[in-house]
Design a protein around this motif. Structure first.
Motif, PDB file in Angstrom:
ATOM      1  N   MET A   1       0.845  -1.192   0.000  1.00  0.00           N
ATOM      2  CA  MET A   1       0.000   0.000   0.000  1.00  0.00           C
ATOM      3  C   MET A   1       0.886   1.250   0.000  1.00  0.00           C
ATOM      4  O   MET A   1       1.876   1.302   0.716  1.00  0.00           O
ATOM      5  N   ASN A   2       0.491   2.206  -0.768  1.00  0.00           N
ATOM      6  CA  ASN A   2       1.224   3.466  -0.840  1.00  0.00           C
ATOM      7  C   ASN A   2       0.502   4.562  -0.067  1.00  0.00           C
ATOM      8  O   ASN A   2      -0.724   4.616  -0.054  1.00  0.00           O
ATOM      9  N   LEU A   3       1.295   5.444   0.538  1.00  0.00           N
ATOM     10  CA  LEU A   3       0.720   6.593   1.232  1.00  0.00           C
ATOM     11  C   LEU A   3       0.337   7.658   0.207  1.00  0.00           C
ATOM     12  O   LEU A   3       1.144   8.033  -0.636  1.00  0.00           O
ATOM     13  N   ARG A   4      -0.877   8.106   0.258  1.00  0.00           N
ATOM     14  CA  ARG A   4      -1.375   9.162  -0.633  1.00  0.00           C
ATOM     15  C   ARG A   4      -1.787  10.347   0.228  1.00  0.00           C
ATOM     16  O   ARG A   4      -1.889  10.233   1.455  1.00  0.00           O
ATOM     17  N   ASN A   5      -2.064  11.491  -0.417  1.00  0.00           N
ATOM     18  CA  ASN A   5      -2.427  12.653   0.387  1.00  0.00           C
ATOM     19  C   ASN A   5      -3.372  13.587  -0.352  1.00  0.00           C
ATOM     20  O   ASN A   5      -3.534  13.504  -1.571  1.00  0.00           O
ATOM     21  N   ASN A   6      -3.981  14.455   0.428  1.00  0.00           N
ATOM     22  CA  ASN A   6      -4.891  15.483  -0.070  1.00  0.00           C
ATOM     23  C   ASN A   6      -4.363  16.884   0.237  1.00  0.00           C
ATOM     24  O   ASN A   6      -5.133  17.836   0.330  1.00  0.00           O
ATOM     25  N   VAL A   7      -3.049  17.003   0.383  1.00  0.00           N
ATOM     26  CA  VAL A   7      -2.454  18.277   0.774  1.00  0.00           C
ATOM     27  C   VAL A   7      -2.774  19.373  -0.241  1.00  0.00           C
ATOM     28  O   VAL A   7      -3.167  20.482   0.126  1.00  0.00           O
ATOM     29  N   LYS A   8      -2.653  19.074  -1.516  1.00  0.00           N
ATOM     30  CA  LYS A   8      -2.917  20.104  -2.537  1.00  0.00           C
ATOM     31  C   LYS A   8      -4.366  20.583  -2.473  1.00  0.00           C
ATOM     32  O   LYS A   8      -4.641  21.780  -2.588  1.00  0.00           O
ATOM     33  N   ILE A   9      -5.279  19.660  -2.267  1.00  0.00           N
ATOM     34  CA  ILE A   9      -6.699  20.017  -2.182  1.00  0.00           C
ATOM     35  C   ILE A   9      -6.931  20.994  -1.030  1.00  0.00           C
ATOM     36  O   ILE A   9      -7.583  22.028  -1.196  1.00  0.00           O
ATOM     37  N   TYR A  10      -6.368  20.675   0.121  1.00  0.00           N
ATOM     38  CA  TYR A  10      -6.527  21.552   1.289  1.00  0.00           C
ATOM     39  C   TYR A  10      -5.813  22.885   1.083  1.00  0.00           C
ATOM     40  O   TYR A  10      -6.310  23.931   1.492  1.00  0.00           O
ATOM     41  N   ARG A  11      -4.642  22.847   0.438  1.00  0.00           N
ATOM     42  CA  ARG A  11      -3.896  24.093   0.197  1.00  0.00           C
ATOM     43  C   ARG A  11      -4.669  25.020  -0.728  1.00  0.00           C
ATOM     44  O   ARG A  11      -4.788  26.225  -0.477  1.00  0.00           O
ATOM     45  N   VAL A  12      -5.245  24.469  -1.772  1.00  0.00           N
ATOM     46  CA  VAL A  12      -6.028  25.275  -2.717  1.00  0.00           C
ATOM     47  C   VAL A  12      -7.264  25.850  -2.028  1.00  0.00           C
ATOM     48  O   VAL A  12      -7.611  27.016  -2.231  1.00  0.00           O
ATOM     49  N   ARG A  13      -7.911  25.067  -1.188  1.00  0.00           N
ATOM     50  CA  ARG A  13      -9.075  25.559  -0.433  1.00  0.00           C
ATOM     51  C   ARG A  13      -8.708  26.738   0.457  1.00  0.00           C
ATOM     52  O   ARG A  13      -9.500  27.657   0.651  1.00  0.00           O
TER      53      ARG A  13
ATOM     54  N   GLY B   1       3.516  13.105  -3.966  1.00  0.00           N
ATOM     55  CA  GLY B   1       3.627  11.762  -3.424  1.00  0.00           C
ATOM     56  C   GLY B   1       5.038  11.208  -3.478  1.00  0.00           C
ATOM     57  O   GLY B   1       5.247  10.002  -3.309  1.00  0.00           O
ATOM     58  N   ASP B   2       6.023  12.072  -3.706  1.00  0.00           N
ATOM     59  CA  ASP B   2       7.419  11.649  -3.790  1.00  0.00           C
ATOM     60  C   ASP B   2       8.144  11.730  -2.452  1.00  0.00           C
ATOM     61  O   ASP B   2       9.320  11.393  -2.372  1.00  0.00           O
ATOM     62  N   TYR B   3       7.471  12.206  -1.422  1.00  0.00           N
ATOM     63  CA  TYR B   3       8.086  12.351  -0.104  1.00  0.00           C
ATOM     64  C   TYR B   3       7.012  12.157   0.957  1.00  0.00           C
ATOM     65  O   TYR B   3       5.943  12.763   0.875  1.00  0.00           O
ATOM     66  N   ASN B   4       7.315  11.296   1.921  1.00  0.00           N
ATOM     67  CA  ASN B   4       6.410  11.089   3.047  1.00  0.00           C
ATOM     68  C   ASN B   4       6.900  11.934   4.217  1.00  0.00           C
ATOM     69  O   ASN B   4       8.024  11.760   4.671  1.00  0.00           O
ATOM     70  N   PRO B   5       6.066  12.831   4.712  1.00  0.00           N
ATOM     71  CA  PRO B   5       6.500  13.725   5.788  1.00  0.00           C
ATOM     72  C   PRO B   5       6.660  12.990   7.107  1.00  0.00           C
ATOM     73  O   PRO B   5       6.077  11.930   7.326  1.00  0.00           O
ATOM     74  N   SER B   6       7.442  13.590   7.976  1.00  0.00           N
ATOM     75  CA  SER B   6       7.559  13.075   9.339  1.00  0.00           C
ATOM     76  C   SER B   6       6.210  13.246  10.044  1.00  0.00           C
ATOM     77  O   SER B   6       5.335  13.996   9.585  1.00  0.00           O
ATOM     78  N   ILE B   7       6.070  12.582  11.160  1.00  0.00           N
ATOM     79  CA  ILE B   7       4.844  12.740  11.948  1.00  0.00           C
ATOM     80  C   ILE B   7       4.688  14.191  12.383  1.00  0.00           C
ATOM     81  O   ILE B   7       3.593  14.752  12.335  1.00  0.00           O
ATOM     82  N   THR B   8       5.794  14.804  12.774  1.00  0.00           N
ATOM     83  CA  THR B   8       5.747  16.206  13.200  1.00  0.00           C
ATOM     84  C   THR B   8       5.244  17.107  12.082  1.00  0.00           C
ATOM     85  O   THR B   8       4.367  17.952  12.297  1.00  0.00           O
ATOM     86  N   LEU B   9       5.766  16.923  10.885  1.00  0.00           N
ATOM     87  CA  LEU B   9       5.336  17.745   9.753  1.00  0.00           C
ATOM     88  C   LEU B   9       3.880  17.462   9.399  1.00  0.00           C
ATOM     89  O   LEU B   9       3.115  18.386   9.109  1.00  0.00           O
ATOM     90  N   ALA B  10       3.477  16.208   9.433  1.00  0.00           N
ATOM     91  CA  ALA B  10       2.074  15.870   9.152  1.00  0.00           C
ATOM     92  C   ALA B  10       1.141  16.552  10.156  1.00  0.00           C
ATOM     93  O   ALA B  10       0.085  17.070   9.776  1.00  0.00           O
TER      94      ALA B  10
END
Length: 72
Positions: free
Chosen positions: A1-13, A38-47
């Motif tokens: 399983m790969n980690l995916r994210n919605n960061v761009k969606i939230y940033r645009v909002r 999706g080329d970098y998985n952030p640390s827990i702190t950054l998340a």
């Protein structure tokens, strides 16, 4: 399983660019770009910092590919 994210969606909002978001969470624009692609998985702190900026749960931003909580 790969980690995916919605960061761009939230940033645009929030109507901010990658540089502004990077400044808010104390990383470079390039790091934000890598996370959004999706080329970098952030640390827990950054998340956690990202979730705080977007006023959401970490689980709203990041999910495992194939889970049913995708926001796309």
């Amino acid at each position: 399983m790969n980690l995916r994210n919605n960061v761009k969606i939230y940033r645009v909002r929030l109507d901010i660019n990658q540089q502004q978001l990077g400044t808010l969470v104390e990383v470079s624009r390039q790091t934000i770009s890598l996370i959004e692609r999706g080329d970098y998985n952030p640390s827990i702190t950054l998340a956690l910092k990202l979730a705080k900026v977007f006023d959401c749960k970490v689980e709203d931003l990041f999910y495992l590919e194939g889970e049913d909580n995708e926001k796309d």
